[in-house]
Structure formats: structure tokens, C-alpha cells
Design an enzyme around this catalytic site. Structure first.
Site, PDB file in Angstrom:
ATOM      1  CG  HIS A  20       3.456   1.022  -0.017  1.00 44.46           C
ATOM      2  ND1 HIS A  20       2.685   0.159  -1.072  1.00 44.46           N
ATOM      3  CD2 HIS A  20       3.380  -0.047   1.000  1.00 44.46           C
ATOM      4  CE1 HIS A  20       2.170  -1.042  -0.527  1.00 44.46           C
ATOM      5  NE2 HIS A  20       2.621  -1.016   0.589  1.00 44.46           N
ATOM      6  CG  ASN A  66       0.933  -4.897   5.609  1.00 47.77           C
ATOM      7  OD1 ASN A  66       0.657  -4.504   4.475  1.00 47.77           O
ATOM      8  ND2 ASN A  66       1.948  -5.664   5.850  1.00 47.77           N
ATOM      9  CG  ASP A  91       1.205   1.199  -3.527  1.00 48.69           C
ATOM     10  OD1 ASP A  91       1.610   0.215  -3.871  1.00 48.69           O
ATOM     11  OD2 ASP A  91       0.407   1.235  -2.640  1.00 48.69           O
ATOM     12  CG  ASN A 112       0.204  -7.297   2.215  1.00 50.35           C
ATOM     13  OD1 ASN A 112      -0.674  -8.454   1.751  1.00 50.35           O
ATOM     14  ND2 ASN A 112       1.314  -7.351   2.156  1.00 50.35           N
TER      15      ASN A 112
END
Length: 186
Positions: A20, A66, A91, A112
Site C-alpha cells: 500500500h 483513507n 498502488d 479508499n
């Protein structure tokens, strides 16, 4: 000409080498190559690099993935950079590991961080560099996969992928998005 280059990721040592965080990792590599350092600033770690007469403002949001839109929106306004001069490194599990795809706009595709950028920055019409991390996970285990560390083989292959991404960043800022997509997209 000013550009805002945003590497998405999560802060903290537990996330440092996870899939991530490939946006953070790529900007760290760019900073190392250019001999520049990061400073903690409003909602992000920030740095700047000059390339062929352009100013590239690099940020790694400290808001966690997020809430990335908070940092992007703030710096876009603070630096007075139009959306078309923003490039978000993200990613993407829908792209095979090591492949790169630049897009002028597009959907969040369930990501997100991108959803929050869309919500806070006014839609999907901002450039992004989608960095393939693959989808080698069992059904229902996507979160564990993206928050997991790279395998040794992936880790060994990362420098090639990140160097190509850096070439694409510089291309975006000098040759433009259309030419960069034509030249580099996998």
C-alpha cells in the site's frame, strides 16, 4: 510551471515496506536520487525538486491513506496548482506486479485513498500513476495483502519499477501526460 506529485501511503514503521506504501517508497527513491530531504509540514512530509525549469512539489500525506484528500486539497490550494498538474502515485491490485499505467482521470476502483481525493478535490479528473502490486491473495484477504510486506522477489524487482515510475513523473512534468502515457504505459 508547478506540479504536485503525491505518493500515497500510510505513516508509521508498521506500514513502511507494505504494498500500500508504494507511492511513499517511490517518492523516497526520487528524493534519494535527487539528494533532497523531507520536512514535516501541514498534513504531509514535503520536499521539492527542480527539473528542466519545473518545480515539482512532492508530498507524502501524513493523514493515513483513507484521508489522503485532506493533504492533496490543502497543498493544491496552498501552492495554487491546477488539478491537471497533480499526479497521484497509487498502488493497484488490478494491475500485475511491476506494471505501470498513467491515466488523466478515472474511477477510484475501490481504492479508499483515491475515493477521499475525489470527494475533497472535486471529482475524478486528476492524473494518477497506477502502480501494479498484483492480486495474489485469496478471496476476502485483500486488506491483508495490500497491508502486507513485499515478498523477497517483489522487493528485489521494486527498484526497476520505481525507476520507471520516476521517469514517468519527469515525463509528465516535461513532455505532458499524453506523450508519457504513449511512451511508458504497460
Amino acid at each position: 510551471m508547478k506540479y504536485l506529485i503525491v505518493g500515497l501511503g500510510n505513516i508509521g514503521p508498521e506500514y513502511e515496506l507494505t504494498r500500500h506504501n508504494i507511492g511513499f517508497l517511490t517518492l523516497d527513491r526520487l528524493a534519494d536520487k535527487e539528494g533532497i530531504s523531507w520536512k514535516s509540514d501541514r498534513l504531509a512530509f514535503k520536499s521539492e525538486v527542480k527539473h528542466k525549469g519545473r518545480s515539482l512539489h512532492l508530498i507524502k500525506p501524513t493523514t493515513y491513506m483513507n484521508l489522503s484528500g485532506k493533504a492533496v486539497n490543502y497543498w493544491m490550494k496552498e501552492l495554487n496548482i491546477p488539478k491537471e498538474n497533480i499526479l497521484v502515485l497509487v498502488d493497484d491490485v488490478a494491475i500485475p506486479f511491476g506494471k505501470l499505467r498513467m491515466r488523466a482521470k478515472g474511477s477510484a476502483a475501490g481504492h479508499n485513498g483515491l475515493k477521499n481525493i475525489e470527494a475533497l478535490c472535486g471529482g475524478q479528473d486528476y492524473p494518477r500513476l497506477r502502480m501494479g502490486i498484483g492480486d495474489n491473495f485469496p478471496k476476502g484477504r485483500q486488506v491483508d495483502y495490500v497491508l502486507g510486506r513485499f515478498t523477497q522477489q517483489e522487493f528485489d524487482e521494486l527498484p526497476v519499477m520505481m525507476d520507471k515510475a520516476i521517469d514517468m513523473i519527469f515525463g509528465f512534468c516535461t513532455a505532458g501526460i499524453a506523450q508519457t502515457m504513449t511512451q511508458f504505459n504497460d
